[in-house]
Every structure is written in C-alpha cells, then in structure tokens.
Design a protein around this motif. Sequence first.
Motif, mmCIF file in Angstrom:
data_model
loop_
_atom_site.group_PDB
_atom_site.id
_atom_site.type_symbol
_atom_site.label_atom_id
_atom_site.label_comp_id
_atom_site.label_asym_id
_atom_site.label_seq_id
_atom_site.Cartn_x
_atom_site.Cartn_y
_atom_site.Cartn_z
ATOM 1 N N ASN A 188 0.801 -1.236 0.000
ATOM 2 C CA ASN A 188 0.000 0.000 0.000
ATOM 3 C C ASN A 188 0.829 1.280 0.000
ATOM 4 N N PHE A 189 2.090 1.194 -0.432
ATOM 5 C CA PHE A 189 2.944 2.369 -0.600
ATOM 6 C C PHE A 189 3.008 3.231 0.667
ATOM 7 N N GLU A 190 3.249 2.567 1.801
ATOM 8 C CA GLU A 190 3.515 3.307 3.018
ATOM 9 C C GLU A 190 4.792 4.133 2.838
ATOM 10 N N SER A 191 5.037 5.061 3.726
ATOM 11 C CA SER A 191 6.241 5.885 3.646
ATOM 12 C C SER A 191 7.505 5.020 3.614
ATOM 13 N N ILE A 192 8.462 5.416 2.788
ATOM 14 C CA ILE A 192 9.724 4.672 2.721
ATOM 15 C C ILE A 192 10.655 5.038 3.874
ATOM 16 N N LEU A 193 10.230 5.956 4.719
ATOM 17 C CA LEU A 193 11.090 6.339 5.841
ATOM 18 C C LEU A 193 11.321 5.185 6.811
ATOM 19 N N ASN A 194 10.406 4.192 6.798
ATOM 20 C CA ASN A 194 10.611 3.031 7.678
ATOM 21 C C ASN A 194 11.400 1.908 6.984
ATOM 22 N N HIS A 195 11.797 2.136 5.720
ATOM 23 C CA HIS A 195 12.647 1.165 5.033
ATOM 24 C C HIS A 195 14.060 1.188 5.613
ATOM 25 N N LYS A 196 14.751 0.073 5.428
ATOM 26 C CA LYS A 196 16.146 -0.012 5.856
ATOM 27 C C LYS A 196 17.060 -0.034 4.635
ATOM 28 N N LEU A 197 18.109 0.769 4.687
ATOM 29 C CA LEU A 197 19.001 0.952 3.539
ATOM 30 C C LEU A 197 20.445 0.712 3.938
ATOM 31 N N GLN A 198 21.157 0.059 3.042
ATOM 32 C CA GLN A 198 22.607 -0.081 3.191
ATOM 33 C C GLN A 198 23.245 0.351 1.877
ATOM 34 N N VAL A 199 24.281 1.191 1.960
ATOM 35 C CA VAL A 199 25.029 1.617 0.781
ATOM 36 C C VAL A 199 26.500 1.338 1.049
ATOM 37 N N ASP A 200 27.120 0.563 0.176
ATOM 38 C CA ASP A 200 28.430 -0.019 0.462
ATOM 39 C C ASP A 200 29.589 0.895 0.071
ATOM 40 N N THR A 201 29.596 2.101 0.599
ATOM 41 C CA THR A 201 30.728 3.004 0.398
ATOM 42 C C THR A 201 30.783 4.009 1.536
ATOM 43 N N ALA A 202 31.978 4.528 1.786
ATOM 44 C CA ALA A 202 32.171 5.547 2.817
ATOM 45 C C ALA A 202 32.308 6.934 2.213
ATOM 46 N N ALA A 260 24.327 -1.602 -3.005
ATOM 47 C CA ALA A 260 23.329 -1.175 -2.020
ATOM 48 C C ALA A 260 22.295 -2.270 -1.806
ATOM 49 N N GLU A 261 21.544 -2.113 -0.701
ATOM 50 C CA GLU A 261 20.485 -3.059 -0.363
ATOM 51 C C GLU A 261 19.370 -2.298 0.353
ATOM 52 N N LEU A 262 18.140 -2.585 -0.025
ATOM 53 C CA LEU A 262 16.965 -1.934 0.553
ATOM 54 C C LEU A 262 15.993 -2.998 1.030
ATOM 55 N N SER A 263 15.415 -2.802 2.227
ATOM 56 C CA SER A 263 14.411 -3.733 2.750
ATOM 57 C C SER A 263 13.233 -2.958 3.312
ATOM 58 N N ASP A 264 12.046 -3.580 3.267
ATOM 59 C CA ASP A 264 10.896 -2.964 3.933
ATOM 60 C C ASP A 264 11.039 -3.155 5.442
ATOM 61 N N LYS A 265 10.167 -2.510 6.210
ATOM 62 C CA LYS A 265 10.342 -2.474 7.668
ATOM 63 C C LYS A 265 10.270 -3.856 8.303
ATOM 64 N N ASP A 266 9.525 -4.786 7.675
ATOM 65 C CA ASP A 266 9.352 -6.120 8.246
ATOM 66 C C ASP A 266 10.257 -7.167 7.606
ATOM 67 N N VAL A 269 10.496 -8.106 1.979
ATOM 68 C CA VAL A 269 11.112 -7.953 0.663
ATOM 69 C C VAL A 269 12.438 -7.221 0.822
ATOM 70 N N THR A 270 13.467 -7.742 0.172
ATOM 71 C CA THR A 270 14.772 -7.084 0.114
ATOM 72 C C THR A 270 15.179 -6.946 -1.344
ATOM 73 N N MET A 271 15.754 -5.821 -1.680
ATOM 74 C CA MET A 271 16.248 -5.598 -3.035
ATOM 75 C C MET A 271 17.738 -5.269 -2.977
ATOM 76 N N GLU A 272 18.519 -5.988 -3.784
ATOM 77 C CA GLU A 272 19.944 -5.714 -3.905
ATOM 78 C C GLU A 272 20.200 -4.983 -5.219
ATOM 79 N N ILE A 273 21.045 -3.951 -5.169
ATOM 80 C CA ILE A 273 21.393 -3.197 -6.358
ATOM 81 C C ILE A 273 22.853 -3.466 -6.683
#
Length: 336
Positions: A188-202, A260-266, A269-273
């Motif tokens: 239902n396209f809830e806010s992405i602010l509760n998504h978890k993000l990882q980006v593999d660079t400093a 990078a990697e993105l997951s929903d709050k629960d 679903v996880t997406m790897e880029i």
Amino acid sequence: MIDVIDFGLTRDGEKVQLFTLRNKNGLTAKITNYGGILTSFILPLPNEERNIVLGFDSLEEYTSDDYLSNYPYFGALIGRFGNRINKGIVTLDGEEIQLPCNHDMHHLHGGNIGFDRKVWKAEVINNEDLKLSYLSPDGEENFPGNLSTEVIYKLTDENELQIHYKAVTDKTTPINLTQHSYFNLSNNFESILNHKLQVDTAFILETNDFLIPSGKIYDIRKTLFDFQTKKSIDRDIEDIENYDDCYAFGESTETPRKVAELSDKDDVVTMEIATTLPGLQVYTGKYITAGKFGPFSGVALEAQGYPDAPNHKNFKHGWLKPGEVYQHQTNYKLIF
C-alpha cells in the motif's frame, strides 16, 4: 515471456506500447517504450501481489500537465546526461557549449525534453528481452553528435531485473545514462522512511545547495550520511530533512558489483542493487507530489556516473568519444 498491448498515443500522435515481462517465478515488470518507463514491478507474495515501484496505469497520466509541472521522472530512462550540469555549461576543445537550464539555473536529466519523454523503438528478443533504441540527433537539446542508444531490459529467473546500456556517437558528447524508478517495498505504498538501507561506500560527492559537485569526494564515516551499516532511513531524517546525494564507488567496473540493499520495515522484501557504474544517487523523495503519491512515497536509487562530470577532470567518465562504446549494466535483484 513478453506480452504487448497498446498504451495510447502521445500528443503528437505517436503510438505507444506497453510490454509485460514475466519470469518463471511469477514476477512481472511492465515497461512502456514511452521514455522506457518501468510502470510497475509486481512480486507474487503469499497473500498478495505487491507492486514495488511508483507509476501509473495510463500514458495520459505520464503526459499530463499536472504531472509534468512537478516532474519526478517516475521509472524513466534518463539521458543524454542524467543528474545535474553546473549552469548547463560544458567545455569541449576550448569552446563552451550551453545546454538547456531546466532546473533553476542548471541542466537536469537531459534538458527540456530528454530521453524520458521520447518514444523509443522497441524490439522483443527471443520473447525474453525488451530492446529499446533511440537515435538522439546532433544538436538535440544542444548536445553535440548523433548518439545511438540502446537499452535492454531483462527479467531473469533469479528474480533480477537487469538493465543493459549501450551507446555510440559520431562526435564527442557528454553522457550519463540512468534509470529513475522510485522503489517502495511495503504494501500500500507506506512511507519509505521506515525502510532499511545499506550503501556499500564511505564516500559521497561534496555538493552545494543546488546539488552541484565541487569536485571533492567527502568521507562520510560516522556521519548522518553513512549507510555502510544498514539503518532505517528515518533514523537521521529529522536532521537531514531529505537525502539527495551521489554515493561514490570510484572507478567503473566491467561486471556489476553490489552497491546497495533496501528492505521494507518487516524484512518481507529485500532488493539488492548491483552496477558497473561509479555512482548511486539516493533520493528519498521529499518533494514528490504526483497523483496519489506524496512526499517520501518512494526512494530513487539511480546507478549512474557522477553529476557534472564533464566539468571535473578527476571525474573520468563524463564524455563519450567517436570510436568508444558506452556500456554499463545495473541489476535490481528481489529476495522475498
């Protein structure tokens, strides 16, 4: 497997089609040859079919004045040069070239009418891959050279949407191709602010208030921009307000590497880029206002070259010369 249906006519009367790619696991990706837009990307979850990209069901919605007035480039292929060019000016052989300034005083995403609003020639290959081709003529949006571009969308049985870019030119030209989908892995396209993000660079590019790079690479370790350890997007959003930054991975690579990697709050679903490109623009969508979609309804994760690269000698990938081949690949892999 690919199905094709008519998707309508542009205002100029050009016929547009919608292509549905399917894999053996039931994933479907719908792509139109208008702008190469990924209109939906649907996952077959146990209790629902979940669309994970922001988009519309009709061509009219993508071409409406209301949508274009605050244009978020939902799902489109971006060119000839994605992201920003400072004051729209590049210098080639000692001569300045003035590109359109369509974002305040700067050039953004190819100009007034970029690749995102062109009708691409479409070809289905082996009933598996969708090949889109576009010839950008010399002088279009004041870019030099005839640029021949092809993009292949491929949906694999490993649940990976692959995007293969290829371009050649007959005159030296700035280039930076990308794909501008906004992802939302929740139902239902809830806010992405509760998504978890990882980006593999400093590292990110240092930019000014208009998001124009200074040419410096900024070390973000232990700052609010650091996503090397996966964290919720909203953890530092009150201080940041909105992420819109190009994360830097150094040189391009011959084969895609995970960035990078993105997951929903629960963690349903996880997406790897993964990409061969040297940068990833992370935009958390604070300024989205389009149809039913509002602020923070999607996060754009745009694998690309560095913005304003033609104006920085230490950014080595902003130009394409005759005889060279621009060739890159970005993969979005779903795990659910």
